[in-house]
Write a protein that holds these residues in place. Structure first.
Motif, PDB file in Angstrom:
ATOM      1  N   ALA A  98     -48.407  61.057  42.419  1.00 23.37           N
ATOM      2  CA  ALA A  98     -48.090  59.687  42.837  1.00 23.37           C
ATOM      3  C   ALA A  98     -46.612  59.354  42.672  1.00 23.37           C
ATOM      4  O   ALA A  98     -46.114  58.424  43.318  1.00 23.37           O
ATOM      5  CB  ALA A  98     -48.939  58.694  42.046  1.00 23.37           C
ATOM      6  N   TYR A  99     -45.898  60.084  41.831  1.00 23.76           N
ATOM      7  CA  TYR A  99     -44.491  59.763  41.545  1.00 23.76           C
ATOM      8  C   TYR A  99     -43.510  60.651  42.296  1.00 23.76           C
ATOM      9  O   TYR A  99     -42.299  60.536  42.099  1.00 23.76           O
ATOM     10  CB  TYR A  99     -44.261  59.855  40.034  1.00 23.76           C
ATOM     11  N   LEU A 100     -44.019  61.520  43.162  1.00 23.09           N
ATOM     12  CA  LEU A 100     -43.142  62.406  43.926  1.00 23.09           C
ATOM     13  C   LEU A 100     -42.658  61.715  45.203  1.00 23.09           C
ATOM     14  O   LEU A 100     -43.409  60.981  45.839  1.00 23.09           O
ATOM     15  CB  LEU A 100     -43.874  63.699  44.281  1.00 23.09           C
ATOM     16  N   THR A 101     -41.420  61.963  45.558  1.00 15.11           N
ATOM     17  CA  THR A 101     -40.867  61.396  46.786  1.00 15.11           C
ATOM     18  C   THR A 101     -41.501  62.086  47.985  1.00 15.11           C
ATOM     19  O   THR A 101     -41.497  63.317  48.077  1.00 15.11           O
ATOM     20  CB  THR A 101     -39.334  61.575  46.827  1.00 15.11           C
ATOM     21  N   ALA A 102     -42.026  61.279  48.897  1.00 17.15           N
ATOM     22  CA  ALA A 102     -42.710  61.816  50.076  1.00 17.15           C
ATOM     23  C   ALA A 102     -41.784  61.794  51.287  1.00 17.15           C
ATOM     24  O   ALA A 102     -40.827  61.023  51.347  1.00 17.15           O
ATOM     25  CB  ALA A 102     -43.959  60.986  50.365  1.00 17.15           C
ATOM     26  N   LEU A 103     -42.099  62.665  52.239  1.00 16.91           N
ATOM     27  CA  LEU A 103     -41.447  62.655  53.546  1.00 16.91           C
ATOM     28  C   LEU A 103     -42.466  62.193  54.577  1.00 16.91           C
ATOM     29  O   LEU A 103     -43.637  62.553  54.487  1.00 16.91           O
ATOM     30  CB  LEU A 103     -40.950  64.050  53.924  1.00 16.91           C
ATOM     31  N   GLN A 104     -42.012  61.391  55.535  1.00 13.26           N
ATOM     32  CA  GLN A 104     -42.885  60.956  56.618  1.00 13.26           C
ATOM     33  C   GLN A 104     -42.773  61.893  57.802  1.00 13.26           C
ATOM     34  O   GLN A 104     -41.674  62.310  58.157  1.00 13.26           O
ATOM     35  CB  GLN A 104     -42.502  59.553  57.080  1.00 13.26           C
ATOM     36  N   LEU A 105     -43.904  62.213  58.406  1.00 15.65           N
ATOM     37  CA  LEU A 105     -43.934  62.931  59.678  1.00 15.65           C
ATOM     38  C   LEU A 105     -44.647  62.017  60.670  1.00 15.65           C
ATOM     39  O   LEU A 105     -45.873  61.897  60.658  1.00 15.65           O
ATOM     40  CB  LEU A 105     -44.675  64.261  59.551  1.00 15.65           C
ATOM     41  N   LEU A 165     -44.610  74.145  40.360  1.00 15.36           N
ATOM     42  CA  LEU A 165     -44.111  74.422  41.705  1.00 15.36           C
ATOM     43  C   LEU A 165     -43.549  73.143  42.319  1.00 15.36           C
ATOM     44  O   LEU A 165     -43.928  72.034  41.932  1.00 15.36           O
ATOM     45  CB  LEU A 165     -45.231  74.979  42.590  1.00 15.36           C
ATOM     46  N   LYS A 166     -42.667  73.307  43.272  1.00 17.12           N
ATOM     47  CA  LYS A 166     -42.133  72.161  44.002  1.00 17.12           C
ATOM     48  C   LYS A 166     -43.227  71.639  44.922  1.00 17.12           C
ATOM     49  O   LYS A 166     -43.740  72.365  45.778  1.00 17.12           O
ATOM     50  CB  LYS A 166     -40.906  72.587  44.817  1.00 17.12           C
ATOM     51  N   VAL A 167     -43.612  70.389  44.737  1.00 15.18           N
ATOM     52  CA  VAL A 167     -44.661  69.767  45.541  1.00 15.18           C
ATOM     53  C   VAL A 167     -44.023  68.664  46.377  1.00 15.18           C
ATOM     54  O   VAL A 167     -43.357  67.776  45.837  1.00 15.18           O
ATOM     55  CB  VAL A 167     -45.798  69.200  44.657  1.00 15.18           C
ATOM     56  N   ILE A 168     -44.221  68.746  47.695  1.00 16.28           N
ATOM     57  CA  ILE A 168     -43.651  67.753  48.610  1.00 16.28           C
ATOM     58  C   ILE A 168     -44.799  67.087  49.364  1.00 16.28           C
ATOM     59  O   ILE A 168     -45.458  67.719  50.188  1.00 16.28           O
ATOM     60  CB  ILE A 168     -42.674  68.391  49.616  1.00 16.28           C
ATOM     61  N   PRO A 169     -45.056  65.792  49.090  1.00 14.79           N
ATOM     62  CA  PRO A 169     -46.071  65.082  49.885  1.00 14.79           C
ATOM     63  C   PRO A 169     -45.518  64.790  51.280  1.00 14.79           C
ATOM     64  O   PRO A 169     -44.369  64.369  51.432  1.00 14.79           O
ATOM     65  CB  PRO A 169     -46.280  63.778  49.111  1.00 14.79           C
ATOM     66  N   LEU A 170     -46.332  65.034  52.295  1.00 14.51           N
ATOM     67  CA  LEU A 170     -45.986  64.720  53.686  1.00 14.51           C
ATOM     68  C   LEU A 170     -46.960  63.661  54.177  1.00 14.51           C
ATOM     69  O   LEU A 170     -48.167  63.907  54.256  1.00 14.51           O
ATOM     70  CB  LEU A 170     -46.086  65.964  54.572  1.00 14.51           C
ATOM     71  N   LEU A 171     -46.447  62.505  54.504  1.00 14.85           N
ATOM     72  CA  LEU A 171     -47.288  61.406  54.977  1.00 14.85           C
ATOM     73  C   LEU A 171     -47.382  61.450  56.496  1.00 14.85           C
ATOM     74  O   LEU A 171     -46.364  61.374  57.186  1.00 14.85           O
ATOM     75  CB  LEU A 171     -46.703  60.068  54.517  1.00 14.85           C
TER      76      LEU A 171
END
Length: 196
Positions: free
Chosen positions: A163-170, A137-143
């Motif tokens: 650990a290697y996925l591009t995260a988005l900041q909120l 599945l598409k996993v999106i880390p949100l910081l």
């Protein structure tokens, strides 16, 4: 003359109240405006002890532009007495995207024995992410709360891929709305590519 002036003033005030009410009801956050609702299965993974308030706010914004029955947040979709592993499995079956909300305590929250929860194979958050990664599945880390991405060395081997996925900041206000808009744009792009 004073009756005419009063009538004009009253008409202006009523028009302004109608306009302001329409704006408040129609666009409470100013993020989703007139966009059509998106039918994308979104699973929100988080630690209550880490980011509960922020997650509630994220969910509230997403409910305005995404089909609510396709959004999974444990507090709304889990009944008492249910096996959480089965609940997670069913929810992930209907999801295309998993949002992993990571706050400053996400990695270090401990259990009663003092060990990190993330190191426990029965930890609900760990199970959610392991399952999502294993299923592709598409996993999106949100910081959130100025958190940083955990490194592979800080994670159990089954979660190294996170650990290697591009995260988005909120970030907090005043940056929350533009950051949410970036997330929503990314989710809409994923939905369009999935249906197109």
């Amino acid at each position: 003359a004073s009756a005419t002036a009063f009538g004009t003033w009253l008409a202006v005030v009523l028009a302004y109240v109608a306009f302001a009410s329409h704006r408040l009801v129609r666009w409470p956050t100013g993020v989703l405006a007139d966009e059509p609702r998106v039918s994308l299965g979104v699973f929100i993974s988080y630690r209550r002890d880490d980011s509960r308030e922020t997650v509630g706010r994220i969910h509230d914004v997403l409910r305005q532009g995404f089909e609510e029955e396709r959004l999974f947040l444990d507090v709304y979709r889990q009944a008492a007495g249910e096996d959480y592993r089965r609940v997670i499995g069913r929810a992930l079956d209907r999801s295309q995207v998993v949002l992993v909300v990571i706050g400053v305590r996400w990695l270090t929250v401990g259990s009663q024995d003092g060990k990190r929860r993330i190191d426990d194979p029965e930890d609900m958050v760990r199970i959610e992410i392991e399952t999502a990664l294993a299923r592709g599945l598409k996993v999106i880390p949100l910081l959130v709360q100025a958190a940083t991405m955990p490194t592979a060395a800080q994670l159990p081997p089954t979660l190294h891929g996170l650990a290697y996925l591009t995260a988005l900041q909120l970030r907090p206000d005043p940056d929350f709305k533009p950051d949410m808009q970036r997330l929503i744009t990314a989710l809409r792009t994923l939905s369009a590519s999935a249906t197109g």
